[in-house]
Design a protein around this motif. Structure first.
Motif, PDB file in Angstrom:
ATOM      1  N   THR A  84       0.703  -1.247   0.040  1.00 44.02           N
ATOM      2  CA  THR A  84       0.006  -0.041   0.089  1.00 44.02           C
ATOM      3  C   THR A  84       0.976   1.130   0.102  1.00 44.02           C
ATOM      4  OG1 THR A  84      -0.013   0.302   2.275  1.00 44.02           O
ATOM      5  CG2 THR A  84      -1.674  -1.305   1.572  1.00 44.02           C
ATOM      6  N   GLY A  85       0.449   2.259  -0.148  1.00 44.72           N
ATOM      7  CA  GLY A  85       0.957   3.632  -0.200  1.00 44.72           C
ATOM      8  C   GLY A  85       1.424   3.719   1.084  1.00 44.72           C
ATOM      9  N   MET A  86       0.533   3.515   2.286  1.00 45.45           N
ATOM     10  CA  MET A  86       1.140   3.712   3.591  1.00 45.45           C
ATOM     11  C   MET A  86       2.164   2.956   4.161  1.00 45.45           C
ATOM     12  SD  MET A  86      -0.190   6.113   4.752  1.00 45.45           S
ATOM     13  CE  MET A  86       0.814   6.306   6.019  1.00 45.45           C
ATOM     14  N   PHE A 102      -1.500  13.942   4.407  1.00 48.48           N
ATOM     15  CA  PHE A 102      -2.555  13.056   4.165  1.00 48.48           C
ATOM     16  C   PHE A 102      -2.778  12.173   5.720  1.00 48.48           C
ATOM     17  CE2 PHE A 102      -3.556   8.137   3.456  1.00 48.48           C
ATOM     18  CZ  PHE A 102      -4.812   8.491   2.464  1.00 48.48           C
ATOM     19  N   CYS A 156      -0.492   9.755   7.103  1.00 49.28           N
ATOM     20  CA  CYS A 156       0.991   9.967   7.026  1.00 49.28           C
ATOM     21  C   CYS A 156       1.012  10.787   8.216  1.00 49.28           C
ATOM     22  CB  CYS A 156       1.241  10.958   5.765  1.00 49.28           C
ATOM     23  SG  CYS A 156       1.351  10.033   4.166  1.00 49.28           S
ATOM     24  N   GLU A 190       3.969  16.609   1.319  1.00 49.33           N
ATOM     25  CA  GLU A 190       3.244  16.336  -0.170  1.00 49.33           C
ATOM     26  C   GLU A 190       3.255  17.762  -0.571  1.00 49.33           C
ATOM     27  OE1 GLU A 190       0.275  14.185   1.916  1.00 49.33           O
ATOM     28  OE2 GLU A 190      -1.077  15.707   1.127  1.00 49.33           O
ATOM     29  N   ASP A 197       6.048  12.947  -0.731  1.00 49.48           N
ATOM     30  CA  ASP A 197       4.952  12.043  -0.986  1.00 49.48           C
ATOM     31  C   ASP A 197       4.164  12.502  -2.434  1.00 49.48           C
ATOM     32  OD1 ASP A 197       2.331  11.001  -1.265  1.00 49.48           O
ATOM     33  OD2 ASP A 197       1.918  10.666   0.822  1.00 49.48           O
ATOM     34  N   VAL A 223       2.155  11.755  -4.480  1.00 46.59           N
ATOM     35  CA  VAL A 223       0.807  11.291  -5.208  1.00 46.59           C
ATOM     36  C   VAL A 223      -0.110  12.135  -5.743  1.00 46.59           C
ATOM     37  CG1 VAL A 223      -1.462  10.443  -4.354  1.00 46.59           C
ATOM     38  CG2 VAL A 223       0.607   9.340  -3.424  1.00 46.59           C
ATOM     39  N   PHE A 224      -0.365  13.410  -5.289  1.00 43.80           N
ATOM     40  CA  PHE A 224      -1.330  14.212  -5.724  1.00 43.80           C
ATOM     41  C   PHE A 224      -0.694  14.884  -7.108  1.00 43.80           C
ATOM     42  CE2 PHE A 224      -5.127  15.646  -2.888  1.00 43.80           C
ATOM     43  CZ  PHE A 224      -4.930  14.590  -2.515  1.00 43.80           C
ATOM     44  N   SER A 229       1.611   6.161  -3.160  1.00 47.43           N
ATOM     45  CA  SER A 229       0.389   5.466  -3.318  1.00 47.43           C
ATOM     46  C   SER A 229       0.079   5.052  -4.541  1.00 47.43           C
ATOM     47  CB  SER A 229      -0.878   6.120  -2.491  1.00 47.43           C
ATOM     48  OG  SER A 229      -1.901   5.156  -2.923  1.00 47.43           O
ATOM     49  N   THR A 235      -1.963   2.886  -5.392  1.00 52.73           N
ATOM     50  CA  THR A 235      -3.596   2.729  -5.636  1.00 52.73           C
ATOM     51  C   THR A 235      -4.153   3.991  -6.226  1.00 52.73           C
ATOM     52  OG1 THR A 235      -3.178   2.254  -3.035  1.00 52.73           O
ATOM     53  CG2 THR A 235      -5.539   2.645  -3.682  1.00 52.73           C
ATOM     54  N   LYS A 236      -3.509   5.213  -6.410  1.00 50.83           N
ATOM     55  CA  LYS A 236      -4.376   6.244  -6.899  1.00 50.83           C
ATOM     56  C   LYS A 236      -3.983   6.307  -8.385  1.00 50.83           C
ATOM     57  CE  LYS A 236      -5.383   6.938  -2.608  1.00 50.83           C
ATOM     58  NZ  LYS A 236      -4.358   7.783  -1.814  1.00 50.83           N
ATOM     59  N   LEU A 279      -4.496  -1.767  -4.126  1.00 48.90           N
ATOM     60  CA  LEU A 279      -3.738  -1.014  -3.377  1.00 48.90           C
ATOM     61  C   LEU A 279      -2.290  -1.322  -3.862  1.00 48.90           C
ATOM     62  CD1 LEU A 279      -5.467  -1.922  -0.083  1.00 48.90           C
ATOM     63  CD2 LEU A 279      -5.843   0.421  -1.463  1.00 48.90           C
ATOM     64  N   GLY A 280      -1.407  -0.573  -3.694  1.00 46.40           N
ATOM     65  CA  GLY A 280       0.128  -0.489  -3.969  1.00 46.40           C
ATOM     66  C   GLY A 280       0.902   0.737  -3.657  1.00 46.40           C
ATOM     67  N   LEU A 333      -9.034   8.736  -4.918  1.00 46.32           N
ATOM     68  CA  LEU A 333      -8.928   9.790  -5.909  1.00 46.32           C
ATOM     69  C   LEU A 333      -7.916   9.065  -7.028  1.00 46.32           C
ATOM     70  CD1 LEU A 333      -5.482  11.123  -5.625  1.00 46.32           C
ATOM     71  CD2 LEU A 333      -6.587  11.414  -3.507  1.00 46.32           C
TER      72      LEU A 333
END
Ligand SMILES: *Cc1c(COP(=O)(O)O)cnc(C)c1O
Length: 401
Positions: free
Chosen positions: A92-94, A118, A121, A161, A190, A192-193, A212, A214-215, A224-225, A344
């Motif tokens: 997962t991202g976490m 997040f 986080c 992030e 991070d 991700v966004f 993550s 997952t996004k 998830l990843g 997202l």
């Protein structure tokens, strides 16, 4: 693995090409698409072969908690995309964030992080690390003097992030990297966004990047990843043993899904970014909308920084409804195409009310400090025809009267 590809890929390939071909390791069958190796372990032809595998003389696979051919293809493709020397995938991202932070510190150390993180986080930095004797300081991400003032001799990494969730404020990655390095610390981002398509933290001076997957990397809401990227030295000395022994390994099946996701990442993010930009402009013209926050708009408070460190405004929009929570709920409930969800980066457009969902755990004062109002909505723009999204928003706004 042995690959029957006759010529190795040219090093100069552009990102979209790397995302289709990079990291592919073909089996003896010469399959076109990446093979899915659903296996926990590997066999050895002799005891001597097993010994060589374990003592490192033969660099093959041992156990899928350590590595797996499908997972390794995903890691290789991510490293090529990010311009990193090495990558390690996680479940997962976490798991990626937690390992990236835990692997860089020990009791007595200190980390500095932006307060707009997040939610999970923020838990890792604010609650988990201190339980193991690692102090943490949260700073206002935009305030560079705040970062400088928080530095201590024992500070090991800075974490941020950008854009932040959900208020889409930016942190100057190059400037914070400089502060980190001046203090002998690393910068962990991070990303991700922004997605790997629109922002390259390593080029801006960051040392470690986490995602993550997952996004946007999956991008179709399936699994998830996570992934951690950095130098060979960072992965070898800080991550390898931690990940192998604690076991947040990515499933080969999910790695395969994510590999296929990477093939279409550039065209998906480009389409979502273009639609988000049009929708942000349309929302800004509405009386029912008090404020639109989109890094690609000139009225974003950090528009100049956005142009400097991002290649687009991104796929997310935050906006405040003038009528507060009541209007935000009525508007979102009236949407027919855009779905209510907290994920997202999906092909489906998703809308979230952060104050009552993703950021519910924070007190009202902390939320207010972060600029998360009761009327704020976060829209993750998907792959639908933008006209249908604009129509959907228009009909939902019309119900507000
Ligand atoms: C979703 C997300 C995470 C956590 O990822 P998971 O895959 O859900 O564990 C971390 N950081 C950001 C910015 C995210 O959006």
């Amino acid at each position: 693995m042995n690959s029957p590809v006759r010529n190795p890929l040219p090093a100069s390939l552009r990102p979209a090409t790397r995302l289709v071909h990079g990291g592919t390791a073909r089996s003896q069958f010469g399959e076109v698409s990446e093979a899915l190796f659903l296996t926990q372990g590997y066999v050895y032809s002799t005891m001597q072969a097993a010994e060589a595998r374990f003592n490192g003389d033969d660099p093959g696979f041992i156990y899928s908690r350590f590595s797996n051919p499908t997972v390794a293809m995903f890691e290789e493709r991510m490293a090529l995309l990010e311009g990193a020397e090495a990558a390690r995938a996680t479940a997962t991202g976490m798991a990626a964030v937690t390992a990236a932070m835990m692997g860089q510190v020990q009791a007595g150390d200190h980390v500095v992080a932006a307060e707009a993180l997040f939610g999970s986080c923020r838990y890792v930095v604010e609650e988990l690390l201190p339980r193991f004797g690692v102090a943490s300081t949260l700073v206002q991400g935009e305030d560079l003097d705040g970062w400088r003032a928080a530095m201590r001799p024992e500070t090991k990494t800075l974490f941020l992030e950008s854009p932040t969730n959900p208020t889409l404020s930016l942190v100057d990655i190059a400037a914070v990297a400089e502060i980190a390095h001046a203090g002998g610390a690393t910068l962990t981002v991070d990303n991700v966004f922004a997605t790997p398509m629109l922002q390259s933290p390593l080029e801006l001076g960051a040392d470690v990047v986490v995602y993550s997957a997952t996004k946007h990397i999956d991008g179709q809401g399936r699994c998830l990843g996570g992934v951690i990227l950095g130098s060979n030295e960072f992965i070898d000395t800080k991550m390898q043993t931690l990940l192998r022994q604690t076991g947040p390994a990515l499933s080969p099946f999910n790695a395969w899904v994510l590999l296929k996701g990477l093939e279409t990442l550039p065209i998906r993010v480009a389409a979502q970014d273009a639609s988000a930009s049009r929708i942000a402009d349309a929302l800004a013209d509405q009386a029912a909308v008090a404020r639109v926050i989109y890094p690609g708009r000139d009225d974003h408070p950090q528009a100049e920084l956005a142009r400097r460190q991002m290649k687009g405004g991104g796929t997310l929009i935050a906006f405040d409804m003038a009528g507060g929570k009541e209007a935000a709920f009525r508007f979102a409930n009236a949407l027919r195409v855009i779905l209510i969800s907290n994920n997202l980066g999906d092909a489906k457009s998703l809308i979230t009310h952060p104050a009552t969902t993703t950021h519910q755990r924070l007190s009202a004062e902390v939320r207010a400090g972060l600029g998360i109002g009761e009327g704020m909505l976060r829209l993750s723009v998907g792959l639908e025809d933008v006209h249908d999204l604009l129509d959907d928003i228009g009909q939902a706004l019309a119900t507000l009267g």
